[in-house]
Write a protein that holds these residues in place. Structure first.
Motif, PDB file in Angstrom:
ATOM      1  N   PRO A   1     -13.396 -43.545  -9.254  1.00  0.00           N
ATOM      2  CA  PRO A   1     -14.111 -42.417  -8.659  1.00  0.00           C
ATOM      3  C   PRO A   1     -15.423 -42.173  -9.389  1.00  0.00           C
ATOM      4  CG  PRO A   1     -12.186 -41.666  -9.883  1.00  0.00           C
ATOM      5  CD  PRO A   1     -12.139 -43.155  -9.877  1.00  0.00           C
ATOM      6  N   LYS A   2     -16.436 -41.761  -8.638  1.00  0.00           N
ATOM      7  CA  LYS A   2     -17.766 -41.554  -9.237  1.00  0.00           C
ATOM      8  C   LYS A   2     -18.332 -40.235  -8.746  1.00  0.00           C
ATOM      9  CE  LYS A   2     -21.381 -43.234 -11.518  1.00  0.00           C
ATOM     10  NZ  LYS A   2     -21.443 -42.891 -12.907  1.00  0.00           N
ATOM     11  N   ALA A   3     -18.712 -39.393  -9.686  1.00  0.00           N
ATOM     12  CA  ALA A   3     -19.347 -38.121  -9.348  1.00  0.00           C
ATOM     13  C   ALA A   3     -20.811 -38.171  -9.750  1.00  0.00           C
ATOM     14  CB  ALA A   3     -18.651 -36.971 -10.063  1.00  0.00           C
ATOM     15  N   GLU A   4     -21.612 -37.380  -9.059  1.00  0.00           N
ATOM     16  CA  GLU A   4     -23.034 -37.319  -9.366  1.00  0.00           C
ATOM     17  C   GLU A   4     -23.245 -36.905 -10.821  1.00  0.00           C
ATOM     18  OE1 GLU A   4     -26.229 -34.922  -7.165  1.00  0.00           O
ATOM     19  OE2 GLU A   4     -25.010 -35.837  -5.575  1.00  0.00           O
ATOM     20  N   GLY A   5     -24.101 -37.622 -11.505  1.00  0.00           N
ATOM     21  CA  GLY A   5     -24.459 -37.237 -12.867  1.00  0.00           C
ATOM     22  C   GLY A   5     -23.547 -37.775 -13.958  1.00  0.00           C
ATOM     23  N   GLU A   6     -22.456 -38.436 -13.589  1.00  0.00           N
ATOM     24  CA  GLU A   6     -21.570 -38.983 -14.619  1.00  0.00           C
ATOM     25  C   GLU A   6     -22.213 -40.213 -15.245  1.00  0.00           C
ATOM     26  OE1 GLU A   6     -17.201 -37.650 -12.867  1.00  0.00           O
ATOM     27  OE2 GLU A   6     -17.774 -39.760 -12.825  1.00  0.00           O
ATOM     28  N   LEU A   7     -22.203 -40.257 -16.570  1.00  0.00           N
ATOM     29  CA  LEU A   7     -22.867 -41.339 -17.293  1.00  0.00           C
ATOM     30  C   LEU A   7     -21.906 -42.444 -17.728  1.00  0.00           C
ATOM     31  CD1 LEU A   7     -25.186 -39.113 -19.508  1.00  0.00           C
ATOM     32  CD2 LEU A   7     -25.741 -40.222 -17.339  1.00  0.00           C
ATOM     33  N   LEU A   8     -20.612 -42.151 -17.713  1.00  0.00           N
ATOM     34  CA  LEU A   8     -19.621 -43.120 -18.187  1.00  0.00           C
ATOM     35  C   LEU A   8     -18.816 -43.681 -17.017  1.00  0.00           C
ATOM     36  CD1 LEU A   8     -18.250 -41.045 -21.206  1.00  0.00           C
ATOM     37  CD2 LEU A   8     -19.760 -43.025 -21.339  1.00  0.00           C
ATOM     38  N   PRO A   9     -18.364 -44.924 -17.133  1.00  0.00           N
ATOM     39  CA  PRO A   9     -17.477 -45.445 -16.086  1.00  0.00           C
ATOM     40  C   PRO A   9     -16.154 -44.682 -16.115  1.00  0.00           C
ATOM     41  CG  PRO A   9     -17.579 -46.966 -17.944  1.00  0.00           C
ATOM     42  CD  PRO A   9     -18.584 -45.877 -18.215  1.00  0.00           C
ATOM     43  N   ASN A  10     -15.535 -44.527 -14.950  1.00  0.00           N
ATOM     44  CA  ASN A  10     -14.313 -43.732 -14.885  1.00  0.00           C
ATOM     45  C   ASN A  10     -13.216 -44.460 -14.091  1.00  0.00           C
ATOM     46  OD1 ASN A  10     -12.591 -41.556 -15.222  1.00  0.00           O
ATOM     47  ND2 ASN A  10     -13.430 -40.416 -13.495  1.00  0.00           N
ATOM     48  N   PRO A  11     -12.855 -45.684 -14.515  1.00  0.00           N
ATOM     49  CA  PRO A  11     -11.774 -46.362 -13.799  1.00  0.00           C
ATOM     50  C   PRO A  11     -10.457 -45.610 -13.976  1.00  0.00           C
ATOM     51  CG  PRO A  11     -12.257 -47.520 -15.833  1.00  0.00           C
ATOM     52  CD  PRO A  11     -13.309 -46.456 -15.682  1.00  0.00           C
ATOM     53  N   SER A  12      -9.601 -45.757 -13.003  1.00  0.00           N
ATOM     54  CA  SER A  12      -8.324 -45.047 -13.016  1.00  0.00           C
ATOM     55  C   SER A  12      -7.225 -45.989 -12.542  1.00  0.00           C
ATOM     56  CB  SER A  12      -8.422 -43.847 -12.069  1.00  0.00           C
ATOM     57  OG  SER A  12      -7.147 -43.316 -11.808  1.00  0.00           O
ATOM     58  N   ILE A  13      -6.107 -45.949 -13.238  1.00  0.00           N
ATOM     59  CA  ILE A  13      -4.909 -46.645 -12.777  1.00  0.00           C
ATOM     60  C   ILE A  13      -3.861 -45.563 -12.539  1.00  0.00           C
ATOM     61  CG2 ILE A  13      -3.093 -48.300 -13.348  1.00  0.00           C
ATOM     62  CD1 ILE A  13      -5.152 -49.754 -15.103  1.00  0.00           C
ATOM     63  N   ALA A  14      -3.482 -45.407 -11.269  1.00  0.00           N
ATOM     64  CA  ALA A  14      -2.516 -44.375 -10.893  1.00  0.00           C
ATOM     65  C   ALA A  14      -1.180 -45.023 -10.583  1.00  0.00           C
ATOM     66  CB  ALA A  14      -3.024 -43.609  -9.677  1.00  0.00           C
ATOM     67  N   VAL A  15      -0.130 -44.458 -11.142  1.00  0.00           N
ATOM     68  CA  VAL A  15       1.215 -44.998 -10.929  1.00  0.00           C
ATOM     69  C   VAL A  15       2.080 -43.899 -10.316  1.00  0.00           C
ATOM     70  CG1 VAL A  15       3.206 -46.127 -11.998  1.00  0.00           C
ATOM     71  CG2 VAL A  15       0.914 -46.470 -12.961  1.00  0.00           C
ATOM     72  N   SER A  16       2.788 -44.268  -9.266  1.00  0.00           N
ATOM     73  CA  SER A  16       3.703 -43.330  -8.615  1.00  0.00           C
ATOM     74  C   SER A  16       4.926 -44.102  -8.126  1.00  0.00           C
ATOM     75  CB  SER A  16       3.007 -42.618  -7.448  1.00  0.00           C
ATOM     76  OG  SER A  16       2.502 -43.572  -6.533  1.00  0.00           O
ATOM     77  N   LEU A  17       5.914 -43.365  -7.661  1.00  0.00           N
ATOM     78  CA  LEU A  17       7.111 -44.005  -7.123  1.00  0.00           C
ATOM     79  C   LEU A  17       6.883 -44.382  -5.663  1.00  0.00           C
ATOM     80  CD1 LEU A  17       9.920 -41.717  -8.580  1.00  0.00           C
ATOM     81  CD2 LEU A  17       9.446 -44.078  -9.204  1.00  0.00           C
ATOM     82  N   LYS A  18       7.398 -45.538  -5.254  1.00  0.00           N
ATOM     83  CA  LYS A  18       7.287 -45.935  -3.844  1.00  0.00           C
ATOM     84  C   LYS A  18       7.987 -44.922  -2.951  1.00  0.00           C
ATOM     85  CE  LYS A  18       6.584 -50.843  -4.518  1.00  0.00           C
ATOM     86  NZ  LYS A  18       7.149 -52.184  -4.549  1.00  0.00           N
ATOM     87  N   ASP A  19       9.110 -44.385  -3.425  1.00  0.00           N
ATOM     88  CA  ASP A  19       9.826 -43.353  -2.674  1.00  0.00           C
ATOM     89  C   ASP A  19       9.304 -41.984  -3.125  1.00  0.00           C
ATOM     90  OD1 ASP A  19      11.522 -41.622  -1.408  1.00  0.00           O
ATOM     91  OD2 ASP A  19      13.346 -42.301  -2.414  1.00  0.00           O
ATOM     92  N   SER A  20       8.279 -41.518  -2.444  1.00  0.00           N
ATOM     93  CA  SER A  20       7.658 -40.255  -2.867  1.00  0.00           C
ATOM     94  C   SER A  20       8.355 -39.020  -2.293  1.00  0.00           C
ATOM     95  CB  SER A  20       6.181 -40.241  -2.452  1.00  0.00           C
ATOM     96  OG  SER A  20       6.071 -40.321  -1.048  1.00  0.00           O
ATOM     97  N   LEU A  21       9.399 -39.215  -1.484  1.00  0.00           N
ATOM     98  CA  LEU A  21      10.134 -38.051  -0.961  1.00  0.00           C
ATOM     99  C   LEU A  21      10.864 -37.331  -2.086  1.00  0.00           C
ATOM    100  CD1 LEU A  21      11.610 -39.382   2.401  1.00  0.00           C
ATOM    101  CD2 LEU A  21       9.870 -37.609   2.094  1.00  0.00           C
ATOM    102  N   GLN A  22      11.418 -38.090  -3.009  1.00  0.00           N
ATOM    103  CA  GLN A  22      12.145 -37.491  -4.126  1.00  0.00           C
ATOM    104  C   GLN A  22      11.205 -37.033  -5.239  1.00  0.00           C
ATOM    105  OE1 GLN A  22      15.486 -36.900  -4.171  1.00  0.00           O
ATOM    106  NE2 GLN A  22      15.458 -37.643  -2.067  1.00  0.00           N
TER     107      GLN A  22
END
Length: 195
Positions: A154-175
């Motif tokens: 994600p990139k916001a206006e004015g940000e000077l640093l790289p902001n990579p993200s690794i998001a982890v969640s469960l495949k079964d998001s109902l629980q």
């Protein structure tokens, strides 16, 4: 450490129960990920809302116990970062920043606490791609059948640093609808607020 007396939950036992549920679900996800969260500083907690009205309600509540650190436009929506006056106890740590994205066009199943982020810094001269490869090779989350991994920057206006993200969640998001994200920098550094 008891969060029930925190100003954020003042006059709202229901909000505190939601928070306790979030804490339990994040711990369950961390267990699935084989990550001991006490080994990493939790940088911030994040909420999810589906309407501007709900976002405004949360913003009013958060501003009774904190101040706006940033309100940047990211991917077409405003994301508020609130610096709490008093840190919030969460899984044996104290967290002092809450992320509140206002809605864009995605509808979330749950309007409540949604994810946490912790920091795993870049190594010297490490590129974004090298960082992503290293994180994935250290944790091997893509080999766990029950997990979903999403890599983004994600990139916001004015940000000077790289902001990579690794998001982890469960495949079964109902629980369990929660997510744990990893970044190379704290959110304060990303928005240019240095501690």
């Amino acid at each position: 450490m008891d969060a029930s007396n925190h100003k954020i939950f003042q006059n709202s036992p229901a909000l505190y129960r939601e928070y306790q549920d979030f804490e339990r679900k994040i711990q369950a996800l961390a267990t699935e990920m084989r990550v001991n969260l006490t080994d990493y500083a939790i940088d911030h907690l994040a909420l999810r809302v589906n309407s501007s009205e709900m976002g405004q309600n949360w913003l009013v509540r958060l501003l009774k116990c904190g101040t706006i650190l940033a309100d940047n436009l990211v991917n077409g929506r405003v994301i508020y970062l609130i610096q709490l006056d008093e840190p919030l106890p969460f899984l044996h740590q104290f967290v002092d920043v809450i992320e509140l994205p206002f809605p864009k066009d995605k509808i979330y199943r749950y309007e409540t606490w949604e994810h946490i982020e912790f920091v795993l810094p870049f190594l010297a001269k490490e590129s974004t791609n090298e960082w992503i490869t290293r994180v994935q090779s250290v944790f091997l989350w893509n080999q766990f059948d029950r997990l979903t991994i999403k890599v983004s920057e994600p990139k916001a206006e004015g940000e000077l640093l790289p902001n990579p993200s690794i998001a982890v969640s469960l495949k079964d998001s109902l629980q369990n609808h929660t997510s744990i994200k990893v970044h190379p920098y704290s959110i304060k550094k990303i928005v240019g607020v240095f501690e």
